[in-house]
Write a protein that holds these residues in place. Structure first.
Motif, PDB file in Angstrom:
ATOM      1  N   GLU A 102       0.812  -1.211   0.000  1.00  0.00           N
ATOM      2  CA  GLU A 102       0.000   0.000   0.000  1.00  0.00           C
ATOM      3  C   GLU A 102       0.851   1.269   0.000  1.00  0.00           C
ATOM      4  O   GLU A 102       0.495   2.272  -0.633  1.00  0.00           O
ATOM      5  N   LYS A 103       1.967   1.241   0.734  1.00  0.00           N
ATOM      6  CA  LYS A 103       2.827   2.409   0.800  1.00  0.00           C
ATOM      7  C   LYS A 103       3.407   2.745  -0.575  1.00  0.00           C
ATOM      8  O   LYS A 103       3.449   3.912  -0.989  1.00  0.00           O
ATOM      9  N   ARG A 104       3.835   1.702  -1.265  1.00  0.00           N
ATOM     10  CA  ARG A 104       4.410   1.899  -2.601  1.00  0.00           C
ATOM     11  C   ARG A 104       3.331   2.323  -3.601  1.00  0.00           C
ATOM     12  O   ARG A 104       3.578   3.170  -4.465  1.00  0.00           O
ATOM     13  N   ILE A 105       2.135   1.747  -3.461  1.00  0.00           N
ATOM     14  CA  ILE A 105       1.024   2.095  -4.342  1.00  0.00           C
ATOM     15  C   ILE A 105       0.678   3.574  -4.196  1.00  0.00           C
ATOM     16  O   ILE A 105       0.459   4.286  -5.188  1.00  0.00           O
ATOM     17  N   LYS A 106       0.607   4.043  -2.965  1.00  0.00           N
ATOM     18  CA  LYS A 106       0.273   5.439  -2.702  1.00  0.00           C
ATOM     19  C   LYS A 106       1.325   6.365  -3.311  1.00  0.00           C
ATOM     20  O   LYS A 106       1.004   7.429  -3.862  1.00  0.00           O
ATOM     21  N   LYS A 107       2.585   5.968  -3.171  1.00  0.00           N
ATOM     22  CA  LYS A 107       3.668   6.758  -3.733  1.00  0.00           C
ATOM     23  C   LYS A 107       3.576   6.808  -5.257  1.00  0.00           C
ATOM     24  O   LYS A 107       3.775   7.862  -5.884  1.00  0.00           O
ATOM     25  N   LEU A 108       3.269   5.669  -5.869  1.00  0.00           N
ATOM     26  CA  LEU A 108       3.163   5.591  -7.332  1.00  0.00           C
ATOM     27  C   LEU A 108       1.937   6.338  -7.852  1.00  0.00           C
ATOM     28  O   LEU A 108       1.948   6.851  -8.968  1.00  0.00           O
ATOM     29  N   GLN A 109       0.872   6.403  -7.055  1.00  0.00           N
ATOM     30  CA  GLN A 109      -0.323   7.130  -7.466  1.00  0.00           C
ATOM     31  C   GLN A 109      -0.030   8.619  -7.634  1.00  0.00           C
ATOM     32  O   GLN A 109      -0.589   9.282  -8.504  1.00  0.00           O
ATOM     33  N   GLY A 110       0.851   9.141  -6.758  1.00  0.00           N
ATOM     34  CA  GLY A 110       1.265  10.533  -6.894  1.00  0.00           C
ATOM     35  C   GLY A 110       2.056  10.749  -8.172  1.00  0.00           C
ATOM     36  O   GLY A 110       1.917  11.770  -8.850  1.00  0.00           O
ATOM     37  N   LYS A 111       2.862   9.775  -8.508  1.00  0.00           N
ATOM     38  CA  LYS A 111       3.652   9.835  -9.740  1.00  0.00           C
ATOM     39  C   LYS A 111       2.764   9.665 -10.967  1.00  0.00           C
ATOM     40  O   LYS A 111       3.056  10.217 -12.029  1.00  0.00           O
ATOM     41  N   GLN A 112       1.665   8.916 -10.800  1.00  0.00           N
ATOM     42  CA  GLN A 112       0.767   8.641 -11.912  1.00  0.00           C
ATOM     43  C   GLN A 112       0.166   9.928 -12.474  1.00  0.00           C
ATOM     44  O   GLN A 112      -0.003  10.059 -13.691  1.00  0.00           O
ATOM     45  N   GLU A 113      -0.152  10.881 -11.612  1.00  0.00           N
ATOM     46  CA  GLU A 113      -0.732  12.141 -12.068  1.00  0.00           C
ATOM     47  C   GLU A 113       0.233  12.888 -12.981  1.00  0.00           C
ATOM     48  O   GLU A 113      -0.166  13.443 -14.013  1.00  0.00           O
ATOM     49  N   ARG A 114       1.515  12.885 -12.618  1.00  0.00           N
ATOM     50  CA  ARG A 114       2.514  13.553 -13.455  1.00  0.00           C
ATOM     51  C   ARG A 114       2.681  12.833 -14.790  1.00  0.00           C
ATOM     52  O   ARG A 114       2.834  13.477 -15.835  1.00  0.00           O
ATOM     53  N   MET A 115       2.642  11.513 -14.756  1.00  0.00           N
ATOM     54  CA  MET A 115       2.769  10.724 -15.981  1.00  0.00           C
ATOM     55  C   MET A 115       1.591  10.975 -16.912  1.00  0.00           C
ATOM     56  O   MET A 115       1.754  11.113 -18.131  1.00  0.00           O
ATOM     57  N   MET A 116       0.391  11.054 -16.347  1.00  0.00           N
ATOM     58  CA  MET A 116      -0.805  11.302 -17.152  1.00  0.00           C
ATOM     59  C   MET A 116      -0.766  12.698 -17.769  1.00  0.00           C
ATOM     60  O   MET A 116      -1.210  12.901 -18.902  1.00  0.00           O
ATOM     61  N   GLN A 117      -0.216  13.665 -17.038  1.00  0.00           N
ATOM     62  CA  GLN A 117      -0.094  15.021 -17.568  1.00  0.00           C
ATOM     63  C   GLN A 117       0.882  15.060 -18.735  1.00  0.00           C
ATOM     64  O   GLN A 117       0.645  15.742 -19.741  1.00  0.00           O
ATOM     65  N   ASP A 118       1.981  14.311 -18.614  1.00  0.00           N
ATOM     66  CA  ASP A 118       2.944  14.228 -19.720  1.00  0.00           C
ATOM     67  C   ASP A 118       2.296  13.611 -20.955  1.00  0.00           C
ATOM     68  O   ASP A 118       2.519  14.069 -22.088  1.00  0.00           O
ATOM     69  N   GLN A 119       1.490  12.548 -20.738  1.00  0.00           N
ATOM     70  CA  GLN A 119       0.791  11.896 -21.843  1.00  0.00           C
ATOM     71  C   GLN A 119      -0.192  12.854 -22.506  1.00  0.00           C
ATOM     72  O   GLN A 119      -0.323  12.884 -23.726  1.00  0.00           O
ATOM     73  N   LEU A 120      -0.878  13.659 -21.678  1.00  0.00           N
ATOM     74  CA  LEU A 120      -1.843  14.635 -22.201  1.00  0.00           C
ATOM     75  C   LEU A 120      -1.135  15.707 -23.024  1.00  0.00           C
ATOM     76  O   LEU A 120      -1.619  16.108 -24.092  1.00  0.00           O
ATOM     77  N   ASP A 121       0.017  16.150 -22.546  1.00  0.00           N
ATOM     78  CA  ASP A 121       0.792  17.160 -23.276  1.00  0.00           C
ATOM     79  C   ASP A 121       1.237  16.636 -24.637  1.00  0.00           C
ATOM     80  O   ASP A 121       1.214  17.370 -25.634  1.00  0.00           O
ATOM     81  N   ILE A 122       1.639  15.372 -24.687  1.00  0.00           N
ATOM     82  CA  ILE A 122       2.053  14.762 -25.956  1.00  0.00           C
ATOM     83  C   ILE A 122       0.868  14.685 -26.921  1.00  0.00           C
ATOM     84  O   ILE A 122       1.002  14.973 -28.120  1.00  0.00           O
ATOM     85  N   SER A 123      -0.285  14.313 -26.392  1.00  0.00           N
ATOM     86  CA  SER A 123      -1.485  14.220 -27.231  1.00  0.00           C
ATOM     87  C   SER A 123      -1.877  15.592 -27.773  1.00  0.00           C
ATOM     88  O   SER A 123      -2.230  15.733 -28.945  1.00  0.00           O
ATOM     89  N   ARG A 124      -1.839  16.609 -26.915  1.00  0.00           N
ATOM     90  CA  ARG A 124      -2.189  17.966 -27.327  1.00  0.00           C
ATOM     91  C   ARG A 124      -1.203  18.491 -28.362  1.00  0.00           C
ATOM     92  O   ARG A 124      -1.582  19.282 -29.233  1.00  0.00           O
ATOM     93  N   GLN A 125       0.043  18.051 -28.268  1.00  0.00           N
ATOM     94  CA  GLN A 125       1.073  18.498 -29.189  1.00  0.00           C
ATOM     95  C   GLN A 125       0.756  18.100 -30.631  1.00  0.00           C
ATOM     96  O   GLN A 125       1.196  18.757 -31.578  1.00  0.00           O
ATOM     97  N   GLN A 126      -0.035  17.038 -30.797  1.00  0.00           N
ATOM     98  CA  GLN A 126      -0.329  16.528 -32.135  1.00  0.00           C
ATOM     99  C   GLN A 126      -1.452  17.283 -32.827  1.00  0.00           C
ATOM    100  O   GLN A 126      -1.664  17.122 -34.029  1.00  0.00           O
ATOM    101  N   PHE A 127      -2.188  18.124 -32.098  1.00  0.00           N
ATOM    102  CA  PHE A 127      -3.291  18.866 -32.699  1.00  0.00           C
ATOM    103  C   PHE A 127      -2.803  19.877 -33.729  1.00  0.00           C
ATOM    104  O   PHE A 127      -3.434  20.078 -34.767  1.00  0.00           O
ATOM    105  N   THR A 128      -1.682  20.541 -33.434  1.00  0.00           N
ATOM    106  CA  THR A 128      -1.169  21.575 -34.335  1.00  0.00           C
ATOM    107  C   THR A 128      -0.775  21.012 -35.705  1.00  0.00           C
ATOM    108  O   THR A 128      -1.241  21.512 -36.738  1.00  0.00           O
ATOM    109  N   PRO A 129       0.060  19.947 -35.770  1.00  0.00           N
ATOM    110  CA  PRO A 129       0.374  19.390 -37.095  1.00  0.00           C
ATOM    111  C   PRO A 129      -0.858  18.831 -37.790  1.00  0.00           C
ATOM    112  O   PRO A 129      -0.954  18.874 -39.019  1.00  0.00           O
ATOM    113  N   MET A 130      -1.820  18.320 -37.005  1.00  0.00           N
ATOM    114  CA  MET A 130      -3.050  17.805 -37.599  1.00  0.00           C
ATOM    115  C   MET A 130      -3.795  18.913 -38.340  1.00  0.00           C
ATOM    116  O   MET A 130      -4.291  18.715 -39.456  1.00  0.00           O
ATOM    117  N   ALA A 131      -3.851  20.105 -37.713  1.00  0.00           N
ATOM    118  CA  ALA A 131      -4.535  21.236 -38.333  1.00  0.00           C
ATOM    119  C   ALA A 131      -3.817  21.688 -39.601  1.00  0.00           C
ATOM    120  O   ALA A 131      -4.445  21.976 -40.629  1.00  0.00           O
TER     121      ALA A 131
END
Length: 206
Positions: A102-131
């Protein structure tokens, strides 16, 4: 004041949707298609280039500029780095869940938010070339729709194509189900040529 750099992907997405809506407006299709016909029409009318060859040429051009736009607007190094980190994180998170740490899971959950934000930034980055790619491609598609043979036209060298398993078909007819023959031919040409170009330019997959 609006931060254009930060809001760029959102603006590009909205612009992309607007351009896609233009497909449903006939006078826009005809006007843009007619303007393109001034340049492309002589290849068919004067030089006698078959329509399926024009699709091959235009799909090659599309594949080239699409690859170039993506190469110079998307940070592929950052994308690959983010994807690699996500794979490592998913493996660690799965191991923590299986072990019930549980301790490790809780620690990784905090890291998960940062990872998801990085993934979102990469996805958003593709909108400009698409346009950008869409803006360049729409006039070509409008011209193809303008010069497409009438539905029901008999297959001929000027208006048709020979496809595997289907034989000679009109480009305006259906290849299978609801997929028109010209769309199928365009996709085959574009995907094949794009892979060669992307390999030559060392561009990763999206």
């Amino acid at each position: 004041m609006v931060d254009l750099k930060k809001q760029g992907p959102t603006i590009a997405l909205l612009f992309t949707m607007l351009v896609m809506l233009s497909y449903s407006v006939e006078w826009i299709r005809v006007t843009v298609g007619s303007a393109m016909d001034v340049v492309l029409g002589p290849f068919i009318d004067t030089l006698g280039v078959p329509f399926f060859v024009m699709i091959l040429i235009l799909s090659s051009i599309t594949g080239l500029y699409s690859s170039l736009v993506q190469k110079y607007t998307i940070d592929y190094e950052k994308m690959q780095e983010t994807q690699a980190k996500m794979k490592v994180f998913q493996k660690e998170f799965r191991e923590a869940q299986l072990s019930g740490d549980e301790k490790r899971i809780k620690k990784l959950q905090g890291k998960q938010e940062r990872m998801m934000q990085d993934q979102l930034d990469i996805s958003r980055q593709q909108f400009t070339p698409m346009a950008i790619i869409l803006v360049l491609s729409v006039p070509i598609f409008f011209w193809l729709l303008l010069r497409l043979p009438e539905i029901g036209a008999s297959p001929a060298i000027e208006t048709g194509i020979v496809l595997p398993f289907l034989g000679a078909v009109s480009l305006s007819g259906f290849a299978f189900w609801i997929v028109p023959a010209w769309i199928l031919w365009y996709m085959i040409c574009s995907l094949t040529i794009s892979q060669v170009i992307r390999k030559a330019l060392n561009i990763g997959g999206l």
